[in-house]
Design a protein around this motif. Sequence first.
Motif, PDB file in Angstrom:
ATOM      1  N   ALA A 136       0.832  -1.193   0.000  1.00  0.00           N
ATOM      2  CA  ALA A 136       0.000   0.000   0.000  1.00  0.00           C
ATOM      3  C   ALA A 136       0.872   1.251   0.000  1.00  0.00           C
ATOM      4  O   ALA A 136       2.060   1.212   0.338  1.00  0.00           O
ATOM      5  CB  ALA A 136      -0.920   0.002   1.222  1.00  0.00           C
ATOM      6  N   GLU A 137       0.282   2.371  -0.404  1.00  0.00           N
ATOM      7  CA  GLU A 137       1.014   3.637  -0.376  1.00  0.00           C
ATOM      8  C   GLU A 137       1.430   3.969   1.057  1.00  0.00           C
ATOM      9  O   GLU A 137       0.781   3.571   2.030  1.00  0.00           O
ATOM     10  CB  GLU A 137       0.140   4.755  -0.934  1.00  0.00           C
ATOM     11  N   LYS A 138       2.498   4.730   1.181  1.00  0.00           N
ATOM     12  CA  LYS A 138       3.078   5.023   2.489  1.00  0.00           C
ATOM     13  C   LYS A 138       2.104   5.745   3.406  1.00  0.00           C
ATOM     14  O   LYS A 138       2.056   5.491   4.607  1.00  0.00           O
ATOM     15  CB  LYS A 138       4.359   5.842   2.312  1.00  0.00           C
ATOM     16  N   ASP A 139       1.286   6.668   2.826  1.00  0.00           N
ATOM     17  CA  ASP A 139       0.372   7.414   3.697  1.00  0.00           C
ATOM     18  C   ASP A 139      -0.706   6.510   4.277  1.00  0.00           C
ATOM     19  O   ASP A 139      -1.192   6.742   5.390  1.00  0.00           O
ATOM     20  CB  ASP A 139      -0.246   8.585   2.945  1.00  0.00           C
ATOM     21  N   CYS A 140      -1.095   5.463   3.545  1.00  0.00           N
ATOM     22  CA  CYS A 140      -2.046   4.487   4.097  1.00  0.00           C
ATOM     23  C   CYS A 140      -1.415   3.738   5.265  1.00  0.00           C
ATOM     24  O   CYS A 140      -2.047   3.515   6.302  1.00  0.00           O
ATOM     25  CB  CYS A 140      -2.483   3.506   3.016  1.00  0.00           C
ATOM     26  N   GLN A 141      -0.158   3.330   5.095  1.00  0.00           N
ATOM     27  CA  GLN A 141       0.550   2.623   6.172  1.00  0.00           C
ATOM     28  C   GLN A 141       0.647   3.519   7.401  1.00  0.00           C
ATOM     29  O   GLN A 141       0.409   3.078   8.530  1.00  0.00           O
ATOM     30  CB  GLN A 141       1.938   2.222   5.676  1.00  0.00           C
ATOM     31  N   THR A 142       0.972   4.787   7.192  1.00  0.00           N
ATOM     32  CA  THR A 142       1.104   5.728   8.311  1.00  0.00           C
ATOM     33  C   THR A 142      -0.229   5.907   9.033  1.00  0.00           C
ATOM     34  O   THR A 142      -0.288   5.961  10.270  1.00  0.00           O
ATOM     35  CB  THR A 142       1.607   7.078   7.793  1.00  0.00           C
ATOM     36  N   PHE A 143      -1.318   6.001   8.276  1.00  0.00           N
ATOM     37  CA  PHE A 143      -2.633   6.172   8.875  1.00  0.00           C
ATOM     38  C   PHE A 143      -2.962   5.029   9.824  1.00  0.00           C
ATOM     39  O   PHE A 143      -3.370   5.244  10.972  1.00  0.00           O
ATOM     40  CB  PHE A 143      -3.697   6.264   7.773  1.00  0.00           C
ATOM     41  N   PHE A 144      -2.773   3.811   9.366  1.00  0.00           N
ATOM     42  CA  PHE A 144      -3.156   2.669  10.193  1.00  0.00           C
ATOM     43  C   PHE A 144      -2.176   2.416  11.332  1.00  0.00           C
ATOM     44  O   PHE A 144      -2.539   1.810  12.343  1.00  0.00           O
ATOM     45  CB  PHE A 144      -3.314   1.415   9.319  1.00  0.00           C
ATOM     46  N   GLU A 145      -0.951   2.892  11.199  1.00  0.00           N
ATOM     47  CA  GLU A 145      -0.015   2.785  12.323  1.00  0.00           C
ATOM     48  C   GLU A 145      -0.532   3.577  13.517  1.00  0.00           C
ATOM     49  O   GLU A 145      -0.345   3.189  14.672  1.00  0.00           O
ATOM     50  CB  GLU A 145       1.365   3.304  11.907  1.00  0.00           C
ATOM     51  N   GLY A 146      -1.177   4.706  13.268  1.00  0.00           N
ATOM     52  CA  GLY A 146      -1.737   5.505  14.356  1.00  0.00           C
ATOM     53  C   GLY A 146      -3.129   5.087  14.757  1.00  0.00           C
ATOM     54  O   GLY A 146      -3.566   5.331  15.880  1.00  0.00           O
ATOM     55  N   TRP A 147      -3.833   4.428  13.867  1.00  0.00           N
ATOM     56  CA  TRP A 147      -5.244   4.080  14.071  1.00  0.00           C
ATOM     57  C   TRP A 147      -5.431   2.742  14.777  1.00  0.00           C
ATOM     58  O   TRP A 147      -6.230   2.611  15.691  1.00  0.00           O
ATOM     59  CB  TRP A 147      -5.911   4.046  12.698  1.00  0.00           C
ATOM     60  N   LEU A 148      -4.636   1.742  14.379  1.00  0.00           N
ATOM     61  CA  LEU A 148      -4.856   0.384  14.875  1.00  0.00           C
ATOM     62  C   LEU A 148      -4.587   0.225  16.371  1.00  0.00           C
ATOM     63  O   LEU A 148      -5.370  -0.402  17.088  1.00  0.00           O
ATOM     64  CB  LEU A 148      -4.009  -0.606  14.063  1.00  0.00           C
ATOM     65  N   PRO A 149      -3.489   0.803  16.923  1.00  0.00           N
ATOM     66  CA  PRO A 149      -3.240   0.610  18.365  1.00  0.00           C
ATOM     67  C   PRO A 149      -4.334   1.189  19.254  1.00  0.00           C
ATOM     68  O   PRO A 149      -4.501   0.769  20.402  1.00  0.00           O
ATOM     69  CB  PRO A 149      -1.912   1.348  18.595  1.00  0.00           C
TER      70      PRO A 149
END
Length: 318
Positions: free
Chosen positions: A293-306
């Motif tokens: 996935a694009e980097k901004d998607c990865q960044t979004f879920f890094e903050g969202w999932l925890p």
Amino acid sequence: MEEDGNNKPTILVTNDDGIEAPGLLGLVHVLVSTGEFKVLVCAPDEERSAVSHGVIWAHPLSAKLVDIDGATAFAVSGTPADCASLGVSKALFPSVPDLVICGINKGSNSGYHVIYSGTVAGAREAFLNGVPALSISYDWYGGCTKDQLMNVQSAGVNKRNADDFKLAAEVCLPIIRRVMAEIKSQTYPQKCFLNIDLPADLARHKGFKLTKQGTSLIKLGWKQVTSEMQLQERKFGRDSATEATTETSKASQEPLFFFREIRELQFDDDDTDYRFLQEGYITVTPLSALSPAEKDCQTFFEGWLPNLFDHPTSSPML
């Protein structure tokens, strides 16, 4: 590199248009004519375009020996991925080929279309099995869909020639030879396979261009057809003047029929495979099995999932 008694490297050819398709036959003819390769064919017994990476699991496949001059060839009752897998497995042929080529496909495969493509899937399956692979597609329709080309041909203009695929195969020989040389010297990269697209005006192509996969896509919808005549008209590429109607006042025991139709053309303007293909280049795009996935998607879920359990739903899930 595994070689036969004549010291010829082995190329396995497969496709998704079927074993009788002009793209496969043209490619095999040119490979055999060089005298440089031992050529094997393991291809679907009928057209299986746009099946992506589907495989047959529930029942055995049949493989029937067929006559293709200069090659050992089998028609298989499976998908392109099935054929590539069987062809490199040593179950059908006595050795693993040095290179798998899937194509030459009748129609381009760039952008998001590689997801649907059986041609790309055949090469991907060989890659997953540790065998170097190329998928080759030819923009034979010149940016048209198959139905649009049929309409043009029915008017008697701009007809394409199946022999175009022999030219397409000849144009690809330099990259095939170079890939084979890199395989022999054990310098060919192991973490990708190559997706190659040939432009419509192949006789005046601008050369090979290393590209990246873009996001171009033909978005499709559905149109209901209501008669056998409409089905036949669509099959032969003619538009019907009859509009489909749906009776909602009473239930019908008759089946409903639907055809896909083009709803929207989505083409990217970046320096990607589709753009350079339309500019007349032969695009060469390294692909892998995964599409991160694009980097901004990865960044979004890094903050969202925890923090997921910090925001419980208002009602328990059943």
